[in-house]
Structure formats: structure tokens, C-alpha cells
Write a protein that holds these residues in place. Structure first.
Motif, mmCIF file in Angstrom:
data_model
loop_
_atom_site.group_PDB
_atom_site.id
_atom_site.type_symbol
_atom_site.label_atom_id
_atom_site.label_comp_id
_atom_site.label_asym_id
_atom_site.label_seq_id
_atom_site.Cartn_x
_atom_site.Cartn_y
_atom_site.Cartn_z
ATOM 1 N N MET A 74 0.841 -1.183 0.000
ATOM 2 C CA MET A 74 0.000 0.000 0.000
ATOM 3 C C MET A 74 0.883 1.241 0.000
ATOM 4 N N PRO A 75 0.710 2.149 -0.961
ATOM 5 C CA PRO A 75 1.535 3.360 -0.957
ATOM 6 C C PRO A 75 1.350 4.175 0.324
ATOM 7 N N ILE A 76 0.095 4.380 0.738
ATOM 8 C CA ILE A 76 -0.201 5.096 1.977
ATOM 9 C C ILE A 76 -1.002 4.155 2.864
ATOM 10 N N LYS A 77 -0.404 3.732 3.951
ATOM 11 C CA LYS A 77 -1.031 2.775 4.854
ATOM 12 C C LYS A 77 -1.358 3.457 6.169
ATOM 13 N N LEU A 78 -2.636 3.493 6.518
ATOM 14 C CA LEU A 78 -3.072 4.013 7.801
ATOM 15 C C LEU A 78 -3.493 2.835 8.668
ATOM 16 N N SER A 79 -2.914 2.693 9.848
ATOM 17 C CA SER A 79 -3.208 1.537 10.696
ATOM 18 C C SER A 79 -4.609 1.642 11.281
ATOM 19 N N VAL A 80 -5.346 0.528 11.251
ATOM 20 C CA VAL A 80 -6.705 0.485 11.765
ATOM 21 C C VAL A 80 -6.718 0.656 13.282
ATOM 22 N N ALA A 81 -5.777 0.020 13.984
ATOM 23 C CA ALA A 81 -5.719 0.080 15.442
ATOM 24 C C ALA A 81 -4.283 -0.113 15.898
ATOM 25 N N ASP A 82 -4.034 0.254 17.145
ATOM 26 C CA ASP A 82 -2.699 0.066 17.710
ATOM 27 C C ASP A 82 -2.378 -1.418 17.823
ATOM 28 N N THR A 83 -1.120 -1.750 17.597
ATOM 29 C CA THR A 83 -0.698 -3.150 17.634
ATOM 30 C C THR A 83 -0.670 -3.668 19.071
ATOM 31 N N ASN A 115 -0.616 -4.946 12.875
ATOM 32 C CA ASN A 115 -0.517 -3.693 12.136
ATOM 33 C C ASN A 115 -1.205 -3.886 10.786
ATOM 34 N N VAL A 116 -2.409 -3.344 10.645
ATOM 35 C CA VAL A 116 -3.225 -3.591 9.456
ATOM 36 C C VAL A 116 -3.663 -2.271 8.836
ATOM 37 N N GLY A 117 -3.546 -2.186 7.515
ATOM 38 C CA GLY A 117 -4.078 -1.066 6.761
ATOM 39 C C GLY A 117 -5.146 -1.561 5.809
ATOM 40 N N VAL A 118 -6.306 -0.908 5.799
ATOM 41 C CA VAL A 118 -7.441 -1.331 4.978
ATOM 42 C C VAL A 118 -7.940 -0.150 4.164
ATOM 43 N N GLU A 119 -8.301 -0.387 2.922
ATOM 44 C CA GLU A 119 -8.907 0.663 2.111
ATOM 45 C C GLU A 119 -9.889 0.054 1.121
ATOM 46 N N PHE A 120 -10.897 0.832 0.764
ATOM 47 C CA PHE A 120 -11.777 0.434 -0.321
ATOM 48 C C PHE A 120 -12.057 1.662 -1.172
ATOM 49 N N SER A 121 -12.332 1.430 -2.447
ATOM 50 C CA SER A 121 -12.518 2.543 -3.384
ATOM 51 C C SER A 121 -13.610 2.207 -4.385
ATOM 52 N N ILE A 122 -14.151 3.259 -4.984
ATOM 53 C CA ILE A 122 -15.195 3.105 -5.986
ATOM 54 C C ILE A 122 -15.085 4.243 -6.985
ATOM 55 N N GLY A 123 -15.413 3.947 -8.253
ATOM 56 C CA GLY A 123 -15.343 4.991 -9.259
ATOM 57 C C GLY A 123 -15.535 4.450 -10.663
ATOM 58 N N PRO A 124 -15.521 5.336 -11.670
ATOM 59 C CA PRO A 124 -15.684 4.913 -13.064
ATOM 60 C C PRO A 124 -14.425 4.233 -13.593
ATOM 61 N N LYS A 180 -10.971 7.129 -8.847
ATOM 62 C CA LYS A 180 -11.539 6.499 -7.662
ATOM 63 C C LYS A 180 -11.572 7.453 -6.469
ATOM 64 N N LEU A 181 -12.614 7.271 -5.675
ATOM 65 C CA LEU A 181 -12.647 7.813 -4.335
ATOM 66 C C LEU A 181 -12.220 6.709 -3.392
ATOM 67 N N ILE A 182 -11.206 6.952 -2.593
ATOM 68 C CA ILE A 182 -10.606 5.922 -1.750
ATOM 69 C C ILE A 182 -10.789 6.288 -0.288
ATOM 70 N N TYR A 183 -11.293 5.332 0.486
ATOM 71 C CA TYR A 183 -11.408 5.543 1.929
ATOM 72 C C TYR A 183 -10.467 4.592 2.639
ATOM 73 N N LYS A 184 -9.590 5.139 3.462
ATOM 74 C CA LYS A 184 -8.620 4.340 4.208
ATOM 75 C C LYS A 184 -9.037 4.280 5.668
ATOM 76 N N LEU A 185 -9.194 3.069 6.175
ATOM 77 C CA LEU A 185 -9.586 2.898 7.574
ATOM 78 C C LEU A 185 -8.399 3.140 8.502
#
Length: 498
Positions: free
Chosen positions: A25-34, A222-231, A493-498
Motif C-alpha cells: 500500500m503506498p499510503i497505509k493508515l493503521s486500523v488500530a494500535d498493535t 498492524n493492518v491497513g485497509v482501504e476500499f474505493s469506488i469509481g468509473p 476512484k474515491l478511496i477511503y482508508k480505515l
């Protein structure tokens, strides 16, 4: 098994990757502290239950066969002692099912076999034996079609990759301390992600048993999650004809673990998953599923020098699918399935500048089993060649502005060989699919994927993404004219990173 529970399997598998990536993942935001796992949880869920796991495996195969036989009435499910004896006498052959069946549904079923062991206290390597045993039982005993060479490879090996991802994803959802509707929602979610683990918890009572600790076997990683949607737009170029299609796409990504934390020796302490869903007429819903799981690694540089470098062994699962774009031009753009691949990978990170991070990676793999679109082999439901060979994946990416901007470039190249052909002059219109035993057209194929993407943060966890990809295929046939083709995709895409 060919068509059994098709919709349920699709939904379950997609949800399993929805909670959880292309190489990094180019930009990884952690969901929660390890948080490390609790020793009490490791002891409680680490107890092995051989007979229960074995009963679940056999029971699943018998239930699946009963559904095929008495509900679906599939012709392959009419078995007897005679068909079993014929299977052993004839031996294995290459089958002619659809790409989605062989390269996705069968590995997904292998994940269920794998998790009969994993959910009953067995580790990664021990559970792999359950994936092999379940596949062998089905191929030799549960069908009146001759056992399949490709299935006995793709089902267990691909199943191991999907299975460990599903096991760790379900582990992140479960919490034995929860009660009420929160507990019900967690148990239901874990069941959808990992049906065998959910079933095991129901059978042994863990689904409702309240415990003072979470029960998580891996703590909070240490987990990074994202989902995106778009044309999304697809353009296919072949023999001077351009086909164009516009629709939409949905992407799910996860990066699990720290790519440079190599002190743990557990397989899949680091893995990535990427799934792409099409919302485009005439195109398959699942267009891409890739998994890269680290089996073991060694640290060569560490972050004390503001540079990280690791070398490891990785398992790869790659699936790419497309279909005919226009009615006038009936050529299919590309198909590729690699359920069994393993190789050496290197990952590098440079953090010498305080607000800029530079990443790079390279993987070189042996493809134990792969499949690629054929222009001439069309028999029953199959339009691709089985193959073996090698692949390479490299990528670079830069992030700057405090995780505000990033750009990445990656490429993957597959070289696949189909060396067991069929007699020249064979008429595919009259060939017996049950008896013809061929990997496909005798050929050498090259398949390449190059992707360029950029992301910009709009607000907090919301990003705007642009992506362009080029898919290139060149197949040299021994008995037919060579074929080259190119496919281009573009997406916003619009991307949402958890």
C-alpha cells in the motif's frame, strides 16, 4: 463441485478480502494500535482436535456431493464403486472447466479444507495437509469424471493462500469478551469470512462462550485497509480493431503486518490482498484477485539507519479475468490464473527525508501451475492453456507531504510454457472432453501488466485516486499463427482508508 454453491462462495470470498493488496500500500493508515496475542488465548485455541477436523473435512465433502447429486443433479456427481475404480485405474488428466471454476472456486474450496485443520488447533503447515487430503478425496472418490491434474495442484496450494488470509481476517473480527448483539455480529461476520471456523465454533460452543480474553490468535496486528469506488474504462486493441467499454469498479485492499518486521517466523505474518470488482456490462464481476504472503524473511538493513531492506520467500496467488467487450469483435482481451507460485522477494524503504518515504520491491517466482488465454483451444467450457513457467514483479512508489500525496509504478511479467499439446489435426468440435488430456495448444506465452497510479488526500481518511494500466499478451504457437494483443484500463476512484 463445478457449480455447487456458486453464489455463496463468491459472496463469502469477496467479503473475506473486503475486510482485509497489491504488493504494498503506498499510503497505509493503521486500523488500530498493535497488541500482541495473550498467552492464555494461544494455549486455549492451540489445542489440536484431529478427529473433529477430519470429521468436518469428510462431512463437508459428503454434503457438497449430496447437494450436487440431489439438488443440482450434476452429471459428474453420479458416482459408484465402479466410477471410483475407474478413477484410480485411469489416473489424472487436465480438465476443461471454466477459468473461474478452476482458478478461483476450486482454490476457494481448498481454503475450506485448509481451515478444517486451522480452526481445530493445527498450524499453517499441518493445515496444508488437510487441504491436500480434501482435494484428493474429492478428485478420486466424489466425481465420476477422471481426477484432474490441475485441481490437485490448484485446490490445495491456492486454498492455502486464501485459507490463511481468511483465518487471520476472521481472527481480527472475533472477540470472546463481547456479548449481546455485538457478539452475534462478530460471530456472523467471522462465519461469512471463514465458514469452517464459524462452523467449528458452533460445534464446540466457542461461538457463545464468554471468556476474559479476546481469543485472538494474532492479537491486534498492524493492518491497513482501504476500499474505493469509481468509473472505469477498458480499451482492447487487436488486429487493428479497438473495442471500448465504460462502467465502474470497486476495489478492496489490505496490507497485513509490517513488511519490514521479520523477527516472527510464522508464515503470513505479512501479506497483501487486492481484489477488483467490475461494474461493467459483459465483464466478469471478479476481474482481479492477488495475494502475496510472506513465508519467511531476513532483515538486511533496519530503520535505525533510516533505511529498511528485507529478503524473503513469498507465496503468490494471481487471478485476472476479462471477457469479450463488443459483439462485433469476439476476441477476449485476457485471462490469467496463477494459483501456485513461490519465489524470492526483496523490499526496500528509504526514510532519510523527514516528510518523504520511498519504497521499492522485487519478486522473482517459479510458477508451478498457471493458465493463460488461448486463441485456438476451445473445448467444453475452456478457452485457455494450462502452463508452467516463471514470473517477476517490481515496483517503486513515493509518498510525501505527510502521507498527503503518493505516486507508484509497478509491473509484473509472466512467461508461461504449455508443453503437453494434442495431436495435430484434432477437431475441437468433435473431441471428447472426457478423454482428451492436453495442457492446451503447444505454445510459449508472455503476459505483462504495467500500472501507474497516484493518490491525493482530500480530507482525513478520504483520498482521490487515478490509475492507468496496460495488459499485454504475446503468444507464440507451434501449430498456429502467433497472436499479440493489448488492453488499457483507466479509472478514477474515491478511496477511503480505515
Amino acid at each position: 463441485m463445478k457449480r455447487s454453491l456458486y453464489i455463496l462462495i463468491i459472496i463469502s470470498a469477496l467479503l473475506s478480502v473486503a475486510i482485509p493488496a497489491r504488493a504494498q500500500m503506498p499510503i497505509k493508515l493503521s486500523v488500530a494500535d498493535t497488541v500482541p496475542p495473550d498467552t492464555a488465548d494461544l494455549a486455549y485455541y492451540g489445542k489440536k482436535h484431529f478427529w473433529r477436523a477430519s470429521a468436518e473435512l469428510v462431512g463437508f465433502n459428503l454434503s457438497l456431493w449430496a447437494f450436487d447429486r440431489y439438488v443440482q443433479k450434476g452429471d459428474f456427481s453420479y458416482i459408484s464403486f465402479k466410477t471410483i475404480a475407474e478413477n484410480f485405474k485411469h489416473g489424472f488428466k487436465w480438465d476443461n472447466d471454466k477459468l473461474g471454476t478452476n482458478m478461483f472456486l476450486h482454490p476457494y474450496t481448498g481454503n475450506l479444507y485448509y481451515n478444517t485443520g486451522r480452526s481445530n488447533g493445527f498450524n499453517f503447515w499441518q493445515s496444508s495437509l488437510y487441504a491436500i487430503a480434501g482435494s484428493a478425496m474429492w478428485e478420486l472418490f466424489m466425481e465420476c469424471e477422471y481426477p484432474s491434474t490441475n485441481d490437485i495442484i490448484a485446490t490445495p496450494i491456492g486454498g492455502i493462500a486464501i485459507g490463511e488470509v481468511a483465518y487471520r481476517a476472521s481472527d481480527a473480527v472475533l472477540d470472546d469478551r463481547a456479548t449481546g448483539w455485538s457478539r452475534f455480529g462478530r460471530e456472523a461476520g467471522a462465519f461469512v469470512i471463514n465458514p469452517m471456523r464459524g462452523l467449528t465454533r458452533i460445534l464446540n460452543g466457542d461461538a457463545w462462550r464468554h471468556r476474559p480474553t479476546s481469543g485472538k490468535q494474532f492479537g491486534t496486528p498492524n493492518v491497513g485497509v482501504e476500499f474505493s469506488i469509481g468509473p472505469k474504462a477498458i480499451e482492447f486493441r487487436h488486429d487493428g480493431v479497438n473495442d471500448y467499454k465504460i462502467g465502474g469498479c470497486i476495489d478492496f485492499n489490505m496490507e497485513y503486518g509490517d513488511r519490514f518486521e521479520v523477527h516472527s517466523k510464522l508464515p503470513y505474518d505479512y501479506f497483501t490482498v487486492h481484489a477488483n470488482l467490475n461494474v461493467i456490462a459483459s465483464q466478469p464481476v471478479l476481474s482481479q484477485l492477488t495475494i502475496t504472503g510472506r513465508l519467511l524473511a531476513r532483515e538486511l538493513l533496519d530503520s535505525r539507519q533510516k533505511q529498511d531492506l528485507s529478503l524473503g520467500i513469498y507465496q503468490h496467488f494471481d487471478y485476472f479475468d476479462s471477457d469479450t467487450i463488443s459483439r462485433q469483435h469476439h476476441k477476449c482481451p485476457f485471462k490469467l490464473g496463477v494459483p501456485a507460485s513461490i519465489g524470492v522477494g526483496m523490499m526496500y524503504r528509504n526514510m532519510e527525508h523527514p516528510r518523504t518515504t520511498f519504497d521499492a520491491y522485487a519478486h522473482f517466482n517459479a510458477v508451478l501451475l498457471g493458465s493463460i488465454l488461448s486463441d485456438y483451444y476451445h473445448l467444453d467450457e475452456r478457452n485457455y492453456n494450462w502452463a508452467m513457467g516463471m514470473s517477476g514483479k517490481v515496483g517503486i512508489q513515493a509518498v510525501w507531504g505527510g502521507d498527503k500525496y503518493c505516486i507508484s509504478l509497478s509491473t509484473a511479467l509472466y512467461r508461461l510454457y504449455t508443453f503437453k499439446g494434442y495431436p495435430q489435426g484434432t477437431d475441437m468440435r468433435t473431441a471428447d472432453r472426457r478423454l482428451l488430456n492436453a495442457m492446451g495448444d503447444h505454445s510459449e506465452a508472455t503476459f505483462g501488466i504495467t500500472q501507474l497510479s497516484a493518490q491525493m488526500r482530500l480530507h482525513d481518511h478520504l483520498y482521490l485516486g487515478l490509475e492507468a494500466a496496460h495488459y499485454y499478451r504475446a503468444t507464440h504457437y507451434r501449430d498456429f499463427p502467433h497472436v499479440n494483443s493489448s488492453t488499457f484500463t483507466q479509472s478514477l476512484k474515491l478511496i477511503y482508508k480505515l
